[in-house]
Design an enzyme around this catalytic site. Structure first.
Site, mmCIF file in Angstrom:
data_model
loop_
_atom_site.group_PDB
_atom_site.id
_atom_site.type_symbol
_atom_site.label_atom_id
_atom_site.label_comp_id
_atom_site.label_asym_id
_atom_site.label_seq_id
_atom_site.Cartn_x
_atom_site.Cartn_y
_atom_site.Cartn_z
ATOM 1 N N CYS A 161 3.492 9.565 -0.291
ATOM 2 C CA CYS A 161 2.687 9.040 -1.403
ATOM 3 C C CYS A 161 1.186 9.118 -1.136
ATOM 4 C CB CYS A 161 3.104 7.624 -1.757
ATOM 5 S SG CYS A 161 3.009 6.436 -0.406
ATOM 6 N N ASP A 351 0.083 6.790 -10.260
ATOM 7 C CA ASP A 351 1.057 6.390 -9.247
ATOM 8 C C ASP A 351 1.903 7.601 -8.841
ATOM 9 O OD1 ASP A 351 3.061 5.235 -7.718
ATOM 10 O OD2 ASP A 351 3.325 3.511 -9.039
ATOM 11 N N HIS A 353 4.618 7.563 -7.095
ATOM 12 C CA HIS A 353 5.976 7.163 -6.752
ATOM 13 C C HIS A 353 6.984 7.462 -7.860
ATOM 14 C CE1 HIS A 353 3.493 4.704 -4.038
ATOM 15 N NE2 HIS A 353 4.492 4.862 -3.193
#
Length: 471
Positions: A161, A351, A353
């Site tokens: 990430c 993000d 993720h």
């Protein structure tokens, strides 16, 4: 987010399995599932079994991460009608927005925005924010890409990430470098003229550089970052901190410039000990004869000890109002995010993720949609991890000198003494090698890496996502 309805339907049948044990799972659970599903069809001693086993494990892991980080649940991100929204130096406010657009469009990238031209969108308040946000390049976990050198990894799901956040910051710098800060991507809009064709080619060229495989044509891939990360003591599967990623970005641009002429007039400077040494930047960027390399300036900092110190909140958000700011990579502890703006006391971010299947970017007219996010997310500023890296893109010598002249007023927390104590970072007019006694830095950026080297345990219950709602 693009394809959010598909995400829900794809994973709904797996919720019962993956949400057992009060919503928690582990590698043993996934292995058991793989064993029971794979052996029914393929003999265990065959090569096909191990290939299938790896693919099933990758798919289950990606489904689990997508559930865990909220991508399968339709939530709402609230944006106030009364407060301005800042996104990488641009300000958007409802007072500039036609009321009809506000009433008719509640999700980023809907037809109310997508069918307008760039000239109509820019400057139209919240509608302008929607277009600006969706135009930022979104890098996420990917699965089923070619195996990384020296490992068996075919996905970065669960560990990559921070590398993906670093890729997003670098992609923003490249968009500014090749397309300009005012460039906008309009989904589904056909190319109508030579300018739009050229912009589409540049847009695709940038994304190809980040393609998920080891290739001279993708010098900024996660595969290449992992290879160069070995010099930092990292290997595939390790977690990175913001400072490590900053040095990795410098390394990949340096390596890319040896094989790709497009990077000849672009370089990266990483501040040491939270200090920008001005003479070192001049030595890096000044090519002589009045020629200057465009600069990506990365400043790893630590804004607090164990937790984020709220006195730095106004400084951080004020930096996001500068047009030459390309964002901040950081996040919550063990959860990397790429911060691109804010409204009130909440940071707007992209993000990484969300685990998506690898896109073959070397195919003509590959789909661009998975590289752009329709769903802005917000996080309370106070929950930010103190370790982060602030990025700036300064294309000319004049821009760098302007940066030097104005940045000081953005770095000092309000209410402290007049001795300029505890700035976010500092400027030094000499070179780092000439400083005999290094400055007494508050916190070592390298001590903060421990915050990023453990498996992700948080549940993301505070994440707001999917729908763009005005309140």
């Amino acid at each position: 987010m693009n394809g959010s309805s598909n995400i829900v339907s794809d994973h709904s049948s797996n919720n019962a399995v993956l949400s057992s044990n009060n919503g928690e799972t582990n590698s043993e659970t996934l292995t058991d599932i793989v064993a029971t599903t794979s052996k029914e069809n393929v003999p265990e001693n065959s090569e096909d079994f191990y290939d299938l086993k790896g693919k099933v494990e990758s798919r289950l892991l990606s489904m689990w991460n997508n559930m865990k980080f909220g991508w399968t649940v339709k939530l709402k991100t609230n944006f106030s009608k009364e407060s301005p929204v800042w996104l990488l130096g641009r300000c958007y406010h409802r007072k500039l927005s036609p009321s009809s657009s506000l009433e008719s469009s509640t999700e980023v990238g809907t037809e109310a925005t997508a069918n307008d031209t760039v000239e109509q969108i820019y400057g139209e308040g919240i509608e302008g924010f929607k277009s600006d946000f969706i135009s930022r390049i979104w890098m996420t976990y990917r699965r089923e890409f070619p195996t990384m050198s020296g490992s068996s990894f075919t996905t970065d799901c669960g560990w990559g990430c921070m590398l993906r956040s670093g890729q997003m910051m670098l992609a923003q710098a490249l968009v500014c470098h090749f397309l300009g800060r005012s460039w906008r991507w309009t989904p589904e809009k056909p190319i109508q003229n030579a300018r739009e064709f050229q912009e589409d080619c540049l847009h695709r060229m940038i994304i190809k550089w980040f393609g998920d495989k080891s290739s001279v044509n993708s010098p900024l891939s996660i595969h290449q970052m992992v290879i160069l990360g070995e010099a930092l003591g990292k290997k595939a599967g390790d977690w990175y901190g913001p400072a490590s990623v900053a040095h990795c970005l410098k390394a990949v641009i340096g390596a890319a410039s040896k094989e790709n002429y497009e990077f000849d007039k672009l370089d990266v400077y990483v501040a040491q000990d939270s200090t920008v040494y001005i003479q070192d930047v001049y030595s890096l960027c000044n090519l002589g004869n009045g020629s200057w390399k465009s600069l990506i300036l990365l400043v790893p900092v630590k804004l607090g000890s164990e937790k984020f110190n709220p006195i730095y909140g106004p400084c951080l958000t004020s930096l996001l109002t500068l047009e030459f700011c390309i964002g901040v990579i950081g996040g919550r502890p063990k959860h990397s995010l790429y911060f691109v703006g804010y409204q009130d006391d909440r940071l707007i971010h992209l993000d990484p993720h969300y685990c998506q299947e690898m896109v073959d970017v070397w195919q003509p007219n590959f789909s661009l949609h998975s590289f752009h996010c329709r769903s802005p997310r917000k996080m309370p500023l106070i929950k930010m991890d103190p370790s982060c890296c602030i990025g700036f893109y300064l294309p000319t010598q004049n821009d760098f000198e302007t940066f030097i002249n104005i940045i000081g007023s953005f770095l000092i927390p309000q209410g402290l003494s007049t001795n300029n104590e505890y700035p976010i970072f500092t400027l030094h007019h000499g070179t780092r090698s000439s400083v005999m006694n290094q400055p007494n830095v508050r916190f070592s950026i390298y001590e903060t890496e421990k915050n990023w080297v453990a498996p992700i345990q948080d549940s993301d219950t505070d994440i707001e996502s999917e729908e763009f709602v005005l309140v």
